[in-house]
Every structure is written in structure tokens, then in C-alpha cells.
Motif scaffolding. Structure first.
Motif, PDB file in Angstrom:
ATOM      1  N   ARG A  16       0.820  -1.222   0.000  1.00 11.50           N
ATOM      2  CA  ARG A  16       0.000   0.000   0.000  1.00 11.50           C
ATOM      3  C   ARG A  16       0.848   1.264   0.000  1.00 11.50           C
ATOM      4  NH1 ARG A  16      -4.091  -0.361   4.833  1.00 11.50           N
ATOM      5  NH2 ARG A  16      -2.121  -0.674   5.898  1.00 11.50           N
ATOM      6  N   SER A  17       2.075   1.169   0.474  1.00  9.89           N
ATOM      7  CA  SER A  17       2.938   2.347   0.614  1.00  9.89           C
ATOM      8  C   SER A  17       3.084   3.108  -0.701  1.00  9.89           C
ATOM      9  CB  SER A  17       4.333   1.919   1.081  1.00  9.89           C
ATOM     10  OG  SER A  17       4.256   1.322   2.340  1.00  9.89           O
ATOM     11  N   GLY A  18       2.895   4.414  -0.618  1.00 13.12           N
ATOM     12  CA  GLY A  18       3.089   5.278  -1.766  1.00 13.12           C
ATOM     13  C   GLY A  18       2.004   5.199  -2.828  1.00 13.12           C
ATOM     14  N   THR A  19       0.921   4.482  -2.548  1.00 15.38           N
ATOM     15  CA  THR A  19      -0.120   4.315  -3.563  1.00 15.38           C
ATOM     16  C   THR A  19      -1.272   5.291  -3.403  1.00 15.38           C
ATOM     17  OG1 THR A  19      -1.406   2.698  -2.290  1.00 15.38           O
ATOM     18  CG2 THR A  19       0.379   1.840  -3.704  1.00 15.38           C
ATOM     19  N   GLY A  20      -1.398   5.906  -2.244  1.00 21.75           N
ATOM     20  CA  GLY A  20      -2.535   6.775  -1.996  1.00 21.75           C
ATOM     21  C   GLY A  20      -3.865   6.037  -2.104  1.00 21.75           C
ATOM     22  N   GLY A  21      -3.817   4.718  -1.896  1.00 21.09           N
ATOM     23  CA  GLY A  21      -5.032   3.923  -1.967  1.00 21.09           C
ATOM     24  C   GLY A  21      -5.469   3.549  -3.378  1.00 21.09           C
ATOM     25  N   ASP A  22      -4.638   3.858  -4.375  1.00 16.53           N
ATOM     26  CA  ASP A  22      -4.965   3.548  -5.769  1.00 16.53           C
ATOM     27  C   ASP A  22      -4.873   2.038  -6.008  1.00 16.53           C
ATOM     28  OD1 ASP A  22      -5.326   3.578  -8.558  1.00 16.53           O
ATOM     29  OD2 ASP A  22      -3.222   4.061  -8.923  1.00 16.53           O
ATOM     30  N   PRO A  23      -5.991   1.402  -6.357  1.00 15.16           N
ATOM     31  CA  PRO A  23      -5.989  -0.056  -6.558  1.00 15.16           C
ATOM     32  C   PRO A  23      -4.996  -0.519  -7.622  1.00 15.16           C
ATOM     33  CG  PRO A  23      -8.245   0.771  -6.502  1.00 15.16           C
ATOM     34  CD  PRO A  23      -7.332   1.979  -6.523  1.00 15.16           C
ATOM     35  N   ARG A  24      -4.837   0.252  -8.690  1.00 16.61           N
ATOM     36  CA  ARG A  24      -3.889  -0.137  -9.746  1.00 16.61           C
ATOM     37  C   ARG A  24      -2.445  -0.111  -9.224  1.00 16.61           C
ATOM     38  NH1 ARG A  24      -4.877   1.491 -15.580  1.00 16.61           N
ATOM     39  NH2 ARG A  24      -5.766  -0.557 -15.480  1.00 16.61           N
ATOM     40  N   ALA A  25      -2.104   0.901  -8.444  1.00 17.15           N
ATOM     41  CA  ALA A  25      -0.752   0.991  -7.882  1.00 17.15           C
ATOM     42  C   ALA A  25      -0.507  -0.145  -6.892  1.00 17.15           C
ATOM     43  CB  ALA A  25      -0.549   2.350  -7.206  1.00 17.15           C
ATOM     44  N   GLY A  93      12.181  -0.609  -1.463  1.00 21.41           N
ATOM     45  CA  GLY A  93      11.065   0.325  -1.443  1.00 21.41           C
ATOM     46  C   GLY A  93      10.614   0.635  -0.032  1.00 21.41           C
ATOM     47  N   GLU A  94      10.130   1.865   0.136  1.00 17.46           N
ATOM     48  CA  GLU A  94       9.664   2.286   1.454  1.00 17.46           C
ATOM     49  C   GLU A  94       8.388   1.551   1.819  1.00 17.46           C
ATOM     50  OE1 GLU A  94       9.493   6.471   2.272  1.00 17.46           O
ATOM     51  OE2 GLU A  94      11.176   6.852   0.919  1.00 17.46           O
ATOM     52  N   SER A  95       8.372   0.988   3.022  1.00 18.80           N
ATOM     53  CA  SER A  95       7.197   0.269   3.510  1.00 18.80           C
ATOM     54  C   SER A  95       7.319   0.078   5.005  1.00 18.80           C
ATOM     55  CB  SER A  95       7.073  -1.092   2.821  1.00 18.80           C
ATOM     56  OG  SER A  95       6.070  -1.869   3.444  1.00 18.80           O
ATOM     57  N   ALA A  96       6.445   0.738   5.736  1.00 17.36           N
ATOM     58  CA  ALA A  96       6.453   0.568   7.194  1.00 17.36           C
ATOM     59  C   ALA A  96       6.124  -0.870   7.562  1.00 17.36           C
ATOM     60  CB  ALA A  96       5.449   1.521   7.831  1.00 17.36           C
ATOM     61  N   GLY A  97       5.199  -1.484   6.835  1.00 15.97           N
ATOM     62  CA  GLY A  97       4.840  -2.874   7.122  1.00 15.97           C
ATOM     63  C   GLY A  97       6.001  -3.822   6.902  1.00 15.97           C
ATOM     64  N   ALA A  98       6.698  -3.664   5.771  1.00 17.10           N
ATOM     65  CA  ALA A  98       7.844  -4.532   5.486  1.00 17.10           C
ATOM     66  C   ALA A  98       8.978  -4.278   6.478  1.00 17.10           C
ATOM     67  CB  ALA A  98       8.326  -4.332   4.052  1.00 17.10           C
ATOM     68  N   ASP A  99       9.173  -3.021   6.860  1.00 15.95           N
ATOM     69  CA  ASP A  99      10.185  -2.716   7.877  1.00 15.95           C
ATOM     70  C   ASP A  99       9.826  -3.387   9.198  1.00 15.95           C
ATOM     71  OD1 ASP A  99      11.557  -1.194   6.022  1.00 15.95           O
ATOM     72  OD2 ASP A  99      10.832   0.734   6.798  1.00 15.95           O
ATOM     73  N   GLY A 100       8.532  -3.404   9.525  1.00 13.51           N
ATOM     74  CA  GLY A 100       8.080  -4.101  10.727  1.00 13.51           C
ATOM     75  C   GLY A 100       8.318  -5.596  10.633  1.00 13.51           C
ATOM     76  N   ASP A 101       8.102  -6.163   9.444  1.00 11.86           N
ATOM     77  CA  ASP A 101       8.370  -7.593   9.240  1.00 11.86           C
ATOM     78  C   ASP A 101       9.838  -7.905   9.479  1.00 11.86           C
ATOM     79  OD1 ASP A 101       5.702  -7.773   8.471  1.00 11.86           O
ATOM     80  OD2 ASP A 101       6.161  -7.885   6.324  1.00 11.86           O
TER      81      ASP A 101
END
Length: 137
Positions: A16-25, A93-101
């Protein structure tokens, strides 16, 4: 590096990071995560991506990845998966979730790989021959 045991490897990276909620992204990000699944499998292991589990859970609750419920599903799914995983492959890529993992994996003493070339190849010993699973297959 080789191993004789197949590893369950969590592939972690932006969804989801950096997508702004865009389903395609988000779909593009999931495709990047899934692109790493074959090399992990070819190395003799079992790849898993948290969204493969979390998204059906969300859908069964009538929600999607941009819904407020998503944080209550995506992160706990990853946490529960990491209780079963043997390692993490962290994609760029930036991702708080992946960093948490990654942080959870390190706390649990699990290896964290930053590149598929770091994943050990599984050596399968058969009756008449020895086969090596290749990460570059």
C-alpha cells in the motif's frame, strides 16, 4: 550457501505504501512482490506473501486494502506468518509494514535477505543423484 531443508520465506516489500489507496498501484506493487516468488521457489523453498492471506480475509469481512479494517488484518497476518516462517526476503522500497516484518524477523533470530542471491539454495539428495535447486532457474 546451501541447505537441505526447504525454507518458508516471507517476501516483504511495499504493497500500500506510496499508492494513496490507488488499486492499480497496489496491484503493481503486489505484482513486484509476486515476481520474487519464482526465484525463491526455484531455489528450493516455499515463498509466501502476506497479502495472499490478508486480502481474502479482508474480502470475507466485506473490506478491501484501503478500508480502515485493513490495518487490523494486514499487519497481524504478517506477524502470525512470521511465527511460522524461516526467513524474510525484503524487497526494495519504502514500507512501514515490510520494515516491521524485518524487525520482527530479527527479534526472532530469523535471517533477513536483501537480495535473492543471498537466499541459500536447497540441495535435494536423491537415491542416485544430488540435485541443487537454483535461484537463477
Amino acid at each position: 550457501m546451501t541447505t537441505d531443508k526447504p525454507l518458508l520465506i516471507l517476501i516483504a516489500g511495499p504493497y500500500r505504501s506510496g499508492t494513496g489507496g490507488d488499486p492499480r498501484a497496489m496491484a503493481d506493487n503486489l505484482a513486484r512482490l509476486e515476481a520474487a516468488a519464482w526465484p525463491v521457489f526455484a531455489a528450493g523453498h516455499l515463498p509466501v506473501i502476506g497479502e495472499w492471506i490478508a486480502l481474502p480475509v479482508l474480502h470475507s469481512a466485506g473490506a478491501g486494502p484501503a478500508d480502515p479494517l485493513a490495518d487490523q488484518v494486514l499487519y497481524p497476518v504478517a506477524e502470525r506468518l512470521l511465527a511460522r516462517c524461516d526467513a524474510v526476503l525484503r524487497l526494495p522500497g519504502e514500507s512501514a509494514g515490510a520494515d516491521g516484518d524485518v524487525a520482527t524477523a530479527r527479534r526472532r533470530g530469523l535471517p533477513v535477505y536483501d537480495d535473492i542471491t543471498q537466499v541459500p539454495r536447497r540441495v535435494v539428495r536423491g537415491d542416485a543423484e544430488t540435485r541443487t535447486a537454483r535461484a537463477d532457474a
